[in-house]
Scaffold this active site. Structure first.
Site, PDB file in Angstrom:
ATOM      1  N   GLU A   1      -3.889   4.544  -8.349  1.00 13.78           N
ATOM      2  CA  GLU A   1      -5.131   5.092  -7.807  1.00 13.78           C
ATOM      3  C   GLU A   1      -5.249   6.472  -8.367  1.00 13.78           C
ATOM      4  O   GLU A   1      -4.254   7.587  -7.846  1.00 13.78           O
ATOM      5  CB  GLU A   1      -5.440   5.078  -6.297  1.00 13.78           C
ATOM      6  CG  GLU A   1      -6.722   5.937  -6.061  1.00 13.78           C
ATOM      7  CD  GLU A   1      -7.116   5.678  -4.549  1.00 13.78           C
ATOM      8  OE1 GLU A   1      -7.765   6.343  -3.937  1.00 13.78           O
ATOM      9  OE2 GLU A   1      -6.368   4.650  -3.874  1.00 13.78           O
TER      10      GLU A   1
ATOM     11  N   HIS B   1       0.885  -1.094  -0.097  1.00 16.42           N
ATOM     12  CA  HIS B   1      -0.065  -0.019  -0.061  1.00 16.42           C
ATOM     13  C   HIS B   1       0.856   1.089   0.007  1.00 16.42           C
ATOM     14  O   HIS B   1       1.535   1.484   0.875  1.00 16.42           O
ATOM     15  CB  HIS B   1      -1.029  -0.099   1.162  1.00 16.42           C
ATOM     16  CG  HIS B   1      -1.864   1.052   1.398  1.00 16.42           C
ATOM     17  ND1 HIS B   1      -1.981   1.955   2.452  1.00 16.42           N
ATOM     18  CD2 HIS B   1      -2.786   1.467   0.239  1.00 16.42           C
ATOM     19  CE1 HIS B   1      -2.855   2.775   2.393  1.00 16.42           C
ATOM     20  NE2 HIS B   1      -3.316   2.638   1.094  1.00 16.42           N
TER      21      HIS B   1
ATOM     22  N   ASP C   1      -0.663   6.355  -5.249  1.00 19.03           N
ATOM     23  CA  ASP C   1      -1.856   7.515  -5.661  1.00 19.03           C
ATOM     24  C   ASP C   1      -1.036   8.529  -6.692  1.00 19.03           C
ATOM     25  O   ASP C   1      -0.159   8.903  -6.311  1.00 19.03           O
ATOM     26  CB  ASP C   1      -1.955   8.115  -4.256  1.00 19.03           C
ATOM     27  CG  ASP C   1      -2.510   7.117  -3.362  1.00 19.03           C
ATOM     28  OD1 ASP C   1      -3.588   6.377  -3.534  1.00 19.03           O
ATOM     29  OD2 ASP C   1      -1.938   6.839  -2.455  1.00 19.03           O
TER      30      ASP C   1
ATOM     31  N   HIS D   1      -1.235  10.954  -2.271  1.00 21.75           N
ATOM     32  CA  HIS D   1      -2.349  10.493  -1.611  1.00 21.75           C
ATOM     33  C   HIS D   1      -3.507  11.957  -1.666  1.00 21.75           C
ATOM     34  O   HIS D   1      -4.622  11.919  -1.691  1.00 21.75           O
ATOM     35  CB  HIS D   1      -2.584   9.590  -0.560  1.00 21.75           C
ATOM     36  CG  HIS D   1      -3.583   9.282   0.054  1.00 21.75           C
ATOM     37  ND1 HIS D   1      -4.420  10.133   1.022  1.00 21.75           N
ATOM     38  CD2 HIS D   1      -4.603   8.427  -0.293  1.00 21.75           C
ATOM     39  CE1 HIS D   1      -5.932   9.597   1.203  1.00 21.75           C
ATOM     40  NE2 HIS D   1      -5.941   8.511   0.657  1.00 21.75           N
TER      41      HIS D   1
ATOM     42  N   GLU E   1       0.623  -0.537  -4.744  1.00 21.30           N
ATOM     43  CA  GLU E   1      -0.412   0.718  -5.228  1.00 21.30           C
ATOM     44  C   GLU E   1       0.227   1.911  -4.763  1.00 21.30           C
ATOM     45  O   GLU E   1       0.869   2.017  -3.934  1.00 21.30           O
ATOM     46  CB  GLU E   1      -1.880   0.288  -3.982  1.00 21.30           C
ATOM     47  CG  GLU E   1      -2.822   1.412  -4.188  1.00 21.30           C
ATOM     48  CD  GLU E   1      -2.843   2.448  -3.476  1.00 21.30           C
ATOM     49  OE1 GLU E   1      -3.484   3.617  -3.632  1.00 21.30           O
ATOM     50  OE2 GLU E   1      -1.927   2.685  -2.542  1.00 21.30           O
TER      51      GLU E   1
END
Length: 258
Positions: A111, A9, A38, A51, A36
């Protein structure tokens, strides 16, 4: 299953400053095969790893990303806040992150984090970067809570692997997934129910849960049919390639799994 059982993450956010090149390298050093990250836009449209839409939490700067441009980026320290070792880390350009992930043979769930009113701009900007800097579409999932951004991305890339993000799975999730030709559903591990899991898997979607840092909770999720979990510390979660529990999914009442 597209991604792996364990997905780092924001790289490996418990072990290195999140959404930095150091965090990507740390995840790879933990034997993660997927991570993952962002992506957000600066004020001049430059895509960077972040993020938040503000610098305050994870850098030495304060204020909104929209107030800064590429020329400011090299003064921003996104690493020293993380621990007492004081190692500075530049806030990465998306292009640098994409190149590093491929050099380390990492699959990527990217993301999209658009600001209000910038869903289309964010999707188009990220698509342009992916078109230039990413080689293997099978090693990439584009996800977002912002379904307008995903809709734009789908229009730009009919072959993209799209993942829908939810805090709580809505009643009409399957219509949204079909409209976007999604490949995966991404849910909060603390709000997902066993009934949700059964419905998603019966509909033939990959199912990934965020953000699970408890190995016992992860095993319960796997046993119920979840394909993979996002975790801040891949070292806690065992082998990323270990198959899910071979037993049948338990048919338990619908309730949160935390």
């Amino acid at each position: 299953m597209i991604a792996s059982r364990i997905i780092g993450h924001r790289g490996a956010a418990a072990l290195a400053p999140e959404n930095t090149l150091a965090s990507i390298r740390k995840a790879a050093a933990c034997d993660a095969t997927w991570i993952e990250l962002d992506v957000s836009l600066l004020g001049d449209g430059t895509p960077v790893l972040s993020h938040d839409h503000e610098f305050d939490r994870c850098t030495n700067y304060t204020g909104a990303l929209s107030q800064f441009t590429l020329n400011d980026l090299f003064q921003i320290d996104a690493g020293s806040w993380f621990n007492n070792e004081g190692h500075p880390e530049q806030l990465p350009l998306l292009s640098d992150a994409l190149l590093l992930c491929q050099a380390l043979n990492l699959g990527l769930n990217l993301e999209l984090k658009p600001r209000a009113g910038e869903s289309e701009l964010t999707a188009r900007t990220v698509f342009q970067a992916i078109s230039v800097y990413w080689r293997n579409p099978q090693q990439l999932i584009i996800s977002s809570f912002d379904h307008d951004a995903l809709s734009t991305y789908r229009t730009l890339d009919p072959q993209a692997q799209i993942g829908l993000l939810y805090d709580y799975l809505p009643e009409l999730w399957h219509l949204q997934a079909a409209a976007l030709q999604a490949c995966s559903i991404h849910c909060d591990c603390n709000t997902l129910t066993s009934s949700d899991i059964n419905d998603i898997k019966a509909a033939n979607y990959d199912l990934y849960c965020y953000t699970c840092n408890d190995p016992q909770q992860a095993e319960r999720l796997y046993a119920l049919g979840v394909d993979g979990i996002f975790t801040d510390n891949p070292l806690l979660m065992g082998s990323p390639s270990q198959p899910n529990d071979p037993h049948d999914n338990p048919q338990s009442p619908a309730q949160p799994l935390s």
